[in-house]
Design a protein around this motif. Structure first.
Motif, PDB file in Angstrom:
ATOM      1  N   GLY A 111       0.609  -1.199   0.062  1.00  0.00           N
ATOM      2  CA  GLY A 111       0.062   0.047  -0.060  1.00  0.00           C
ATOM      3  C   GLY A 111       0.713   1.264  -0.057  1.00  0.00           C
ATOM      4  N   GLY A 113       2.877   2.100  -2.146  1.00  0.00           N
ATOM      5  CA  GLY A 113       3.115   2.774  -3.701  1.00  0.00           C
ATOM      6  C   GLY A 113       3.940   2.485  -4.403  1.00  0.00           C
ATOM      7  N   LYS A 114       4.597   0.974  -4.009  1.00  0.00           N
ATOM      8  CA  LYS A 114       5.720   0.226  -4.669  1.00  0.00           C
ATOM      9  C   LYS A 114       5.375   0.075  -6.129  1.00  0.00           C
ATOM     10  CE  LYS A 114       6.358  -2.891  -2.356  1.00  0.00           C
ATOM     11  NZ  LYS A 114       5.340  -3.650  -2.691  1.00  0.00           N
ATOM     12  N   THR A 115       4.244  -0.401  -6.505  1.00  0.00           N
ATOM     13  CA  THR A 115       4.260  -0.875  -7.642  1.00  0.00           C
ATOM     14  C   THR A 115       3.844   0.381  -8.554  1.00  0.00           C
ATOM     15  OG1 THR A 115       3.086  -2.967  -6.982  1.00  0.00           O
ATOM     16  CG2 THR A 115       2.753  -2.232  -9.315  1.00  0.00           C
ATOM     17  N   THR A 116       3.103   1.139  -8.330  1.00  0.00           N
ATOM     18  CA  THR A 116       2.908   2.529  -8.934  1.00  0.00           C
ATOM     19  C   THR A 116       4.013   3.169  -9.063  1.00  0.00           C
ATOM     20  OG1 THR A 116       0.726   2.556  -7.629  1.00  0.00           O
ATOM     21  CG2 THR A 116       1.345   4.462  -8.851  1.00  0.00           C
ATOM     22  N   ARG A 141       0.310 -10.335  -3.749  1.00  0.00           N
ATOM     23  CA  ARG A 141      -0.799  -9.271  -3.703  1.00  0.00           C
ATOM     24  C   ARG A 141      -1.380  -9.611  -4.899  1.00  0.00           C
ATOM     25  NH1 ARG A 141      -2.063  -3.880  -5.430  1.00  0.00           N
ATOM     26  NH2 ARG A 141       0.224  -3.472  -5.928  1.00  0.00           N
ATOM     27  N   GLN A 147      -1.746  -5.137 -12.584  1.00  0.00           N
ATOM     28  CA  GLN A 147      -1.447  -3.787 -12.365  1.00  0.00           C
ATOM     29  C   GLN A 147      -0.276  -3.224 -12.932  1.00  0.00           C
ATOM     30  OE1 GLN A 147      -1.152  -2.640  -8.019  1.00  0.00           O
ATOM     31  NE2 GLN A 147      -0.794  -0.392  -8.352  1.00  0.00           N
ATOM     32  N   LYS A 249       2.952  10.122  -1.882  1.00  0.00           N
ATOM     33  CA  LYS A 249       1.707  10.710  -1.365  1.00  0.00           C
ATOM     34  C   LYS A 249       1.978  12.188  -0.579  1.00  0.00           C
ATOM     35  CE  LYS A 249       0.075   6.101  -0.864  1.00  0.00           C
ATOM     36  NZ  LYS A 249      -0.822   4.919  -0.224  1.00  0.00           N
ATOM     37  N   ASP A 251       1.475  14.509  -2.071  1.00  0.00           N
ATOM     38  CA  ASP A 251       0.364  15.550  -2.533  1.00  0.00           C
ATOM     39  C   ASP A 251      -0.865  15.471  -1.603  1.00  0.00           C
ATOM     40  OD1 ASP A 251       0.159  12.449  -3.303  1.00  0.00           O
ATOM     41  OD2 ASP A 251      -1.746  13.174  -4.160  1.00  0.00           O
ATOM     42  N   GLY A 276       1.209  12.301  -6.556  1.00  0.00           N
ATOM     43  CA  GLY A 276      -0.277  11.870  -7.223  1.00  0.00           C
ATOM     44  C   GLY A 276       0.031  10.669  -7.766  1.00  0.00           C
ATOM     45  N   GLU A 277      -1.279  10.187  -8.154  1.00  0.00           N
ATOM     46  CA  GLU A 277      -1.561   8.820  -8.477  1.00  0.00           C
ATOM     47  C   GLU A 277      -1.101   8.578  -9.873  1.00  0.00           C
ATOM     48  OE1 GLU A 277      -5.035   6.536  -6.457  1.00  0.00           O
ATOM     49  OE2 GLU A 277      -5.742   8.431  -6.781  1.00  0.00           O
TER      50      GLU A 277
END
Ligand code: GDP
Length: 296
Positions: A111, A113-116, A141, A147, A249, A251, A276-277
């Protein structure tokens, strides 16, 4: 946006100081009492705050205040420089292997944000005319592999995956070979996260590390979690020898504590900030820009 609270507090502290001549001990003590509170409120680590305040005091007391300046301005200048130092001074660059490919291993809790971030980093490298490969090593996961594949497709970066039945160590090893065979110059390995730092997670990461010998181990931490993010970084660093941290995050409505404490507590520089995402919401972390932004 991050730091608003901290920025507001610091600005009101400094605007009160309007004397002339030298910066007096009273000026500094008064200002630093407030700065200390503002930093603690922003969730900066207690010891980091203590050392920071002591350093600024030492440098500020007795300083000349030039014509058309105020003691507040002199102290702001010192605070700015010390905040920059606290965050590592200069921008910490991404490592580069002598012989490509450069191997980047991504680590972090689920959660964070590793993959993103893996996708965002691939995009940044691609913009710099590199040829990255994303390796889908988070087999636990359920949606992580898909993803990463979707992200890869979106930015036209190849994704190496062997599904979720092969061990992450094997996936990393074969992924690296795939990059070599296809003349790709960066390999970004997404790894599994857990909800907490646990032995099993660390053991697997250590095995991947020993197998692919990464040039860069980036820990992805969620800035919203404040001092927890710093504690996570500290425990990963004790076991894995991180080379950098990515703060995500920023942002959001974070209080900024993680950005200010990570380097001082772990010795590990923040290399990137995610704001940001969206896929292009990742930028190299610049301590001096962040310090100026905090001071408003
Ligand atoms: P992982 O479990 O560490 O791989 O986490 P993911 O990459 O799946 O990210 C978890 C969630 O955080 C997703 O909803 C992402 O869109 C979101 N996220 C990641 N980075 C950022 C960021 O910089 N800002 C914001 N607002 N959301 C982010």
């Amino acid at each position: 946006m991050a730091f608003e609270g901290l920025t507001g507090r610091l600005q009101s502290v400094f605007s009160k100081l309007r004397g002339k001549g030298k910066v007096s001990e009273d000026d500094v003590n008064e200002a630093m009492r407030e700065v200390r509170l503002a930093l603690l409120e922003a969730d900066v680590n207690f010891k980091v705050v203590k050392d920071f305040v002591a350093k600024v005091k030492e440098k500020a007391i007795g300083k000349e205040v030039m014509e058309s300046f105020t003691p507040g301005m002199v102290i702001i200048d010192i605070v700015n420089k010390e905040l920059t130092e606290l965050m590592g001074g200069t921008q910490a660059k991404l490592a580069k292997a002598n012989k490509p490919p450069t191997v980047i291993m991504m680590a972090g809790l689920q959660g964070a944000g590793k993959t993103t971030t893996s996708g965002k980093l691939a995009k940044l490298l691609q913009k710099g005319n590199h040829r990255p490969l994303l390796v889908a090593g988070d087999i636990y996961r359920p949606a992580a592999i898909k993803q990463l594949e979707v992200l890869g497709e979106q930015i036209k970066v190849p994704v190496f995956s062997l599904g979720d039945k092969v061990s992450p160590v094997e996936i990393a090893k074969q992924g690296l070979q795939h990059a070599k065979d296809n003349n790709l110059d960066y390999v970004i390995i997404d790894t599994a996260g857990r909800l907490h730092v646990d032995e099993e997670l660390m053991e697997e990461l250590k095995q991947i590390h020993a197998t692919v010998k990464p040039d860069e181990v980036l820990l992805v931490v969620d800035a919203m979690t404040g001092q927890d993010a710093v504690n996570v970084a500290d425990s990963f660093n004790k076991q894995l020898d991180l080379s950098g941290v990515v703060l995500t995050k920023l942002d959001g409505d974070t209080r900024g504590g993680a950005a200010l404490s990570v380097k001082a507590v772990t010795g590990c520089p923040i290399k990137f900030a995610a704001l940001g995402e969206k896929i292009d919401a990742l930028e190299p972390f610049h301590p001096e820009r962040m310090a100026s932004r905090i001071l408003g």
